[in-house]
Motif scaffolding. Structure first.
Motif, PDB file in Angstrom:
ATOM      1  N   ALA A 136     116.912 -98.111  81.562  1.00 51.40           N
ATOM      2  CA  ALA A 136     116.293 -99.443  81.571  1.00 51.40           C
ATOM      3  C   ALA A 136     116.632-100.267  80.337  1.00 51.40           C
ATOM      4  CB  ALA A 136     114.777 -99.302  81.701  1.00 51.40           C
TER       5      ALA A 136
ATOM      6  N   TRP B  48     114.017-104.413  78.956  1.00 48.74           N
ATOM      7  CA  TRP B  48     113.332-103.588  79.954  1.00 48.74           C
ATOM      8  C   TRP B  48     112.905-102.317  79.272  1.00 48.74           C
ATOM      9  CZ3 TRP B  48     111.590-106.171  83.725  1.00 48.74           C
ATOM     10  CH2 TRP B  48     112.283-107.289  84.183  1.00 48.74           C
TER      11      TRP B  48
ATOM     12  N   VAL C  93     109.627-101.956  87.583  1.00 47.56           N
ATOM     13  CA  VAL C  93     110.102-102.180  86.218  1.00 47.56           C
ATOM     14  C   VAL C  93     108.966-102.612  85.307  1.00 47.56           C
ATOM     15  CG1 VAL C  93     112.473-102.726  86.888  1.00 47.56           C
ATOM     16  CG2 VAL C  93     110.781-104.570  86.756  1.00 47.56           C
TER      17      VAL C  93
ATOM     18  N   MET D 100     117.921-108.196  80.551  1.00 51.05           N
ATOM     19  CA  MET D 100     116.894-109.089  81.095  1.00 51.05           C
ATOM     20  C   MET D 100     117.368-110.517  80.832  1.00 51.05           C
ATOM     21  SD  MET D 100     112.861-109.801  80.156  1.00 51.05           S
ATOM     22  CE  MET D 100     112.277-108.131  80.420  1.00 51.05           C
TER      23      MET D 100
ATOM     24  N   GLU E 241     104.942-106.133  84.265  1.00 56.68           N
ATOM     25  CA  GLU E 241     105.563-105.166  85.167  1.00 56.68           C
ATOM     26  C   GLU E 241     105.573-105.719  86.569  1.00 56.68           C
ATOM     27  OE1 GLU E 241     102.893-101.688  86.375  1.00 56.68           O
ATOM     28  OE2 GLU E 241     102.096-102.271  84.408  1.00 56.68           O
TER      29      GLU E 241
ATOM     30  N   GLY F 121     108.771-104.589  81.462  1.00 57.14           N
ATOM     31  CA  GLY F 121     109.591-105.275  80.486  1.00 57.14           C
ATOM     32  C   GLY F 121     108.775-106.008  79.453  1.00 57.14           C
TER      33      GLY F 121
ATOM     34  N   ALA G   3     112.298 -98.475  84.139  1.00 55.02           N
ATOM     35  CA  ALA G   3     112.739 -98.804  85.503  1.00 55.02           C
ATOM     36  C   ALA G   3     112.829 -97.499  86.275  1.00 55.02           C
ATOM     37  CB  ALA G   3     114.090 -99.513  85.500  1.00 55.02           C
TER      38      ALA G   3
END
Length: 180
Positions: free
Chosen positions: A53, A71, A83, A58, A24, A85, A74
């Motif tokens: 998100a 993700w 965020v 990504m 994150e 991920g 977000a």
């Protein structure tokens, strides 16, 4: 008028990346970037409502051929766009990105977006981004904000003393960058 821009406001502080590939940080903060753009609070609200998100891509270094993860979350907070991920380590690109991130080489985030509404601050020379359409968030080694670095890597340091030395070294490096 809309405009596409990759590599805009990028400060990240990746809180952690574990063996699962989860991490994150901040994909964007409300500070000014090297391109003299400043994302304003609330700029991502409409975009995240229309494209949650999981639908924001990504990528690695804004390369659409390098999808490396997903993700999970977000959201804007008082600092910027926070965020969470997960890098997909089952893919070659994901394994490489994960290894580079754990080693600290791939240590920043960058957003790719379309400008929906902005205004110029003539006094500061900054472009104030009021509404943006967030398209992707990339892991990168070359952010617009050079101070945007990974602050902590989980599961790579097992010696607390070594971890403290690393944190002190990173803090000294960040302070030195701030003086330049």
């Amino acid at each position: 008028m809309t405009e596409t821009k990759a590599g805009a406001v990028l400060p990240i502080e990746a809180k952690a990346i574990g063996d699962t590939g989860e991490f994150e940080g901040y994909a964007s903060t409300y500070g000014v970037d090297q391109g003299r753009d400043r994302v304003l609070p609330g700029a991502f609200a409409a975009s995240l409502s229309a494209r949650p998100a999981a639908r924001v891509k990504m990528l690695r270094d804004h390369d659409p051929q390098q999808l490396i993860g997903v993700w999970i979350a977000a959201a804007e907070d008082s600092r910027g766009l926070h965020v969470k991920g997960r890098i997909i380590t089952e893919t070659q690109a994901g394994r490489e990105a994960h290894a580079l991130m754990k080693a600290g080489a791939l240590d920043s985030l960058s957003i790719g977006y379309r400008t929906i509404r902005h205004r110029m601050d003539r006094k500061s020379g900054e472009r104030l981004l009021e509404v943006v359409d967030l398209r992707e968030i990339s892991l990168t080694g070359f952010p617009m904000n050079e101070a945007a670095t990974v602050s902590h890597v989980k599961n790579t340091l097992h010696d607390p003393a070594q971890a403290r030395r690393l944190v002190l070294a990173l803090n000294r490096a960040a302070a030195a960058l701030g003086r330049n």
